[in-house]
Design a protein around this motif. Structure first.
Motif, PDB file in Angstrom:
ATOM      1  N   THR A  49      -9.773  13.193  16.409  1.00 24.81           N
ATOM      2  CA  THR A  49      -8.568  12.934  17.072  1.00 24.81           C
ATOM      3  C   THR A  49      -7.393  12.149  16.175  1.00 24.81           C
ATOM      4  O   THR A  49      -6.163  12.058  16.320  1.00 24.81           O
ATOM      5  N   THR A  50      -7.918  11.461  15.019  1.00 26.10           N
ATOM      6  CA  THR A  50      -7.146  10.596  14.288  1.00 26.10           C
ATOM      7  C   THR A  50      -7.404  10.824  12.776  1.00 26.10           C
ATOM      8  O   THR A  50      -8.184  11.337  12.316  1.00 26.10           O
ATOM      9  N   HIS A  51      -6.226  10.304  12.173  1.00 28.74           N
ATOM     10  CA  HIS A  51      -6.356  10.447  10.495  1.00 28.74           C
ATOM     11  C   HIS A  51      -5.535   9.109  10.110  1.00 28.74           C
ATOM     12  O   HIS A  51      -4.180   9.102   9.921  1.00 28.74           O
ATOM     13  N   ASP A  52      -6.094   7.853   9.806  1.00 27.25           N
ATOM     14  CA  ASP A  52      -5.652   6.603   9.763  1.00 27.25           C
ATOM     15  C   ASP A  52      -5.902   6.216   8.339  1.00 27.25           C
ATOM     16  O   ASP A  52      -6.779   6.406   7.523  1.00 27.25           O
ATOM     17  N   VAL A  53      -5.084   5.305   7.920  1.00 25.02           N
ATOM     18  CA  VAL A  53      -5.437   4.559   6.766  1.00 25.02           C
ATOM     19  C   VAL A  53      -5.530   3.183   7.219  1.00 25.02           C
ATOM     20  O   VAL A  53      -4.938   2.557   7.964  1.00 25.02           O
ATOM     21  N   VAL A  54      -6.924   2.819   6.814  1.00 28.35           N
ATOM     22  CA  VAL A  54      -7.371   1.405   7.362  1.00 28.35           C
ATOM     23  C   VAL A  54      -7.964   0.445   6.093  1.00 28.35           C
ATOM     24  O   VAL A  54      -7.924   1.266   5.277  1.00 28.35           O
TER      25      VAL A  54
ATOM     26  N   TYR B 217      -1.846   2.244   9.042  1.00 27.71           N
ATOM     27  CA  TYR B 217      -0.863   3.412   9.351  1.00 27.71           C
ATOM     28  C   TYR B 217      -1.677   4.565   9.908  1.00 27.71           C
ATOM     29  O   TYR B 217      -2.788   4.880   9.385  1.00 27.71           O
ATOM     30  N   GLY B 218      -1.031   5.255  10.692  1.00 21.34           N
ATOM     31  CA  GLY B 218      -1.675   6.321  11.363  1.00 21.34           C
ATOM     32  C   GLY B 218      -1.264   7.655  10.594  1.00 21.34           C
ATOM     33  O   GLY B 218       0.160   7.589  10.180  1.00 21.34           O
TER      34      GLY B 218
ATOM     35  N   ILE C 214       0.658  -1.092   0.028  1.00 21.40           N
ATOM     36  CA  ILE C 214      -0.100   0.105  -0.150  1.00 21.40           C
ATOM     37  C   ILE C 214       0.881   1.178   0.041  1.00 21.40           C
ATOM     38  O   ILE C 214       1.845   1.438   0.782  1.00 21.40           O
ATOM     39  N   ALA C 215       0.651   2.142  -0.946  1.00 27.00           N
ATOM     40  CA  ALA C 215       1.505   3.322  -1.085  1.00 27.00           C
ATOM     41  C   ALA C 215       0.582   4.525  -0.371  1.00 27.00           C
ATOM     42  O   ALA C 215      -0.528   4.532  -0.636  1.00 27.00           O
ATOM     43  N   MET C 216       0.934   5.482   0.152  1.00 24.39           N
ATOM     44  CA  MET C 216       0.266   6.581   0.715  1.00 24.39           C
ATOM     45  C   MET C 216       1.460   7.902   0.887  1.00 24.39           C
ATOM     46  O   MET C 216       2.526   7.698   0.509  1.00 24.39           O
ATOM     47  N   ASP C 217       0.829   8.907   1.087  1.00 25.36           N
ATOM     48  CA  ASP C 217       1.481   9.962   1.419  1.00 25.36           C
ATOM     49  C   ASP C 217       1.488  10.338   2.960  1.00 25.36           C
ATOM     50  O   ASP C 217       0.141  10.175   3.390  1.00 25.36           O
ATOM     51  N   ASN C 218       2.214  11.148   3.555  1.00 25.74           N
ATOM     52  CA  ASN C 218       2.040  11.403   4.856  1.00 25.74           C
ATOM     53  C   ASN C 218       2.292  12.834   5.124  1.00 25.74           C
ATOM     54  O   ASN C 218       2.393  13.245   6.310  1.00 25.74           O
ATOM     55  N   GLY C 219       2.225  13.692   4.210  1.00 32.13           N
ATOM     56  CA  GLY C 219       2.329  14.937   4.318  1.00 32.13           C
ATOM     57  C   GLY C 219       3.833  15.572   4.011  1.00 32.13           C
ATOM     58  O   GLY C 219       3.963  16.594   3.803  1.00 32.13           O
TER      59      GLY C 219
ATOM     60  N   THR D  28       5.455   3.379   1.649  1.00 29.63           N
ATOM     61  CA  THR D  28       4.805   2.058   1.285  1.00 29.63           C
ATOM     62  C   THR D  28       4.689   1.168   2.608  1.00 29.63           C
ATOM     63  O   THR D  28       5.654   1.207   3.345  1.00 29.63           O
ATOM     64  N   VAL D  29       3.687   0.424   2.675  1.00 34.21           N
ATOM     65  CA  VAL D  29       3.706  -0.328   3.915  1.00 34.21           C
ATOM     66  C   VAL D  29       2.657  -1.867   3.437  1.00 34.21           C
ATOM     67  O   VAL D  29       2.096  -1.742   2.373  1.00 34.21           O
ATOM     68  N   GLN D  30       3.383  -2.771   3.945  1.00 37.02           N
ATOM     69  CA  GLN D  30       2.432  -3.958   3.835  1.00 37.02           C
ATOM     70  C   GLN D  30       0.989  -3.832   4.374  1.00 37.02           C
ATOM     71  O   GLN D  30       0.742  -3.150   5.254  1.00 37.02           O
ATOM     72  N   PRO D  31       0.103  -4.826   3.626  1.00 36.08           N
ATOM     73  CA  PRO D  31      -1.219  -4.822   4.305  1.00 36.08           C
ATOM     74  C   PRO D  31      -1.501  -5.033   5.812  1.00 36.08           C
ATOM     75  O   PRO D  31      -2.317  -4.544   6.590  1.00 36.08           O
TER      76      PRO D  31
END
Length: 362
Positions: free
Chosen positions: A289-294, A307-308, A66-71, A76-79
């Motif tokens: 309070t949170t902003h997660d990837v789920v 990932y948070g 899984i690819a994402m950006d964090n700002g 990238t992270v495994q599922p």
């Protein structure tokens, strides 16, 4: 150049060149499905390999990273949340090529692409300015994106300047289009159409529309809907719809029928993306309070946090090896280019090089 070379892999029934009219390109895509993206085994000049049937070449990929950006940059992270890796700063809104070999992203000043591991990065020379929501299109031959409320595209290797995808009749001045999502089997392009603008972005009521390049038809798919995502088999959509003041993810058939709410509660769920197997979705989940990837299963019964503090998650497709007939002005050169990225399949997210001599792989 380390780069995906779409359109170089052929069977005997299709033309040796991917250039030509939109209709001709789509005919190739329809016959071969994702043949150009399942990667070929490199052949010596004059060597012929067996052609892969279209159904096999278009088989369902496996779920990769899984690819994402964090700002601050792309991760990238495994599922399961393990193997977190940074691919460099200053990049955002990543999107995978259909074979999982490359990412295209927005680096604020323009668009750039890089390999799955962050190497081989280069900027698309004509893509500079306020560009958003990049995605690969036409078996990765093109990159499509939103710019000031207009859908734009250019060759993914940077060899052309950007052009407007829709005609003025199909994209009148009173609308604002963004979030393009490509369907790879037929070349359909889903996107969100808004009734207003806010700066360089879109605002107001939104709906999901579909563009068919073969017929040049633009049709509405779903009202009160935003941020479309299409499954790898082209049969399902995911999108965002506001319910009771919160943004929730819905799924539907590709024509917009059978819409079903997937997420609930006081959390806003946005930016969905299908797992390549079509059994799960990844998305953002934002509360006070949170902003997660789920990750949520396709039935909406189980949700896990990956990932948070992540944004714009995209799921990497992994495809297994296929051998197919190769055509081109130079059979050896095009074979090598076409097999530059050869995926080992799950659970590995690392490509392996393959070379081939007549009747023997090495």
């Amino acid at each position: 150049m380390e780069h995906l070379f779409p359109g170089l892999v052929r069977t005997a029934r299709v033309a040796p060149s991917f250039s030509g009219s939109v209709g001709a390109q789509l005919n190739i895509l329809r016959r071969r499905g994702l043949a150009a993206l399942t990667t070929a085994v490199a052949l010596t000049a004059g060597t012929t390999a067996l052609a892969v049937p279209a159904a096999s070449a278009a088989s369902t990929p496996s779920d990769g990273l899984i690819a994402m950006d964090n700002g601050n940059g792309i991760l990238t992270v495994q599922p399961d949340g393990g193997g977190l890796r940074s691919l460099g700063g200053g990049l955002r809104q990543p999107a995978w090529s259909p074979d999982g070999s490359r990412l295209v992203s927005d680096d604020v000043t323009g668009l750039s692409t890089q390999r799955y591991d962050g190497t081989g990065s280069y900027a698309l020379p004509s893509a500079t300015g306020a560009f958003q929501d990049p995605a690969y299109w036409y078996a990765a031959q093109d990159v499509v994106f939103s710019s000031a409320g207009r859908l734009m595209a250019q060759r993914s290797d940077g060899t052309t300047t950007a052009w407007q995808v829709l005609s003025a009749a199909h994209e009148p001045s009173g609308v604002c289009d963004d979030h393009p999502a490509a369907e790879y089997r037929h070349g359909y392009l889903y996107f969100a159409r808004h009734t207003g603008r806010s700066g360089n972005g879109c605002a107001g009521a939104s709906a999901i529309w579909k563009y068919d390049p073969a017929t040049r038809a633009v049709t509405k798919v779903a009202d009160n809907a935003d941020q479309p995502a299409v499954s790898s088999d082209g049969g399902k959509l995911a999108f965002v719809r506001t319910v009771a003041g919160h943004r929730q993810v819905f799924t539907a058939r590709a024509d917009g029928s059978g819409a079903r709410r997937l997420t609930t509660g006081d959390t806003d769920h946005t930016d969905p993306d299908w797992a390549p197997t079509g059994t799960r979705l990844v998305m953002e989940a934002t509360s006070a309070t949170t902003h997660d990837v789920v990750i949520t299963d396709a039935a909406g019964t189980t949700t896990t946090t990956v990932y948070g503090n992540g944004y714009h998650p995209k799921w990497q497709p992994l495809r297994t090896d296929h051998v197919m007939r190769v055509w081109g002005n130079n059979a050896s050169a095009t074979a090598i280019a076409g097999s530059r990225f050869n995926w080992a399949g799950p659970p590995s997210a690392t490509p392996r090089r393959v070379c081939c001599r007549p009747r023997r792989r090495c």
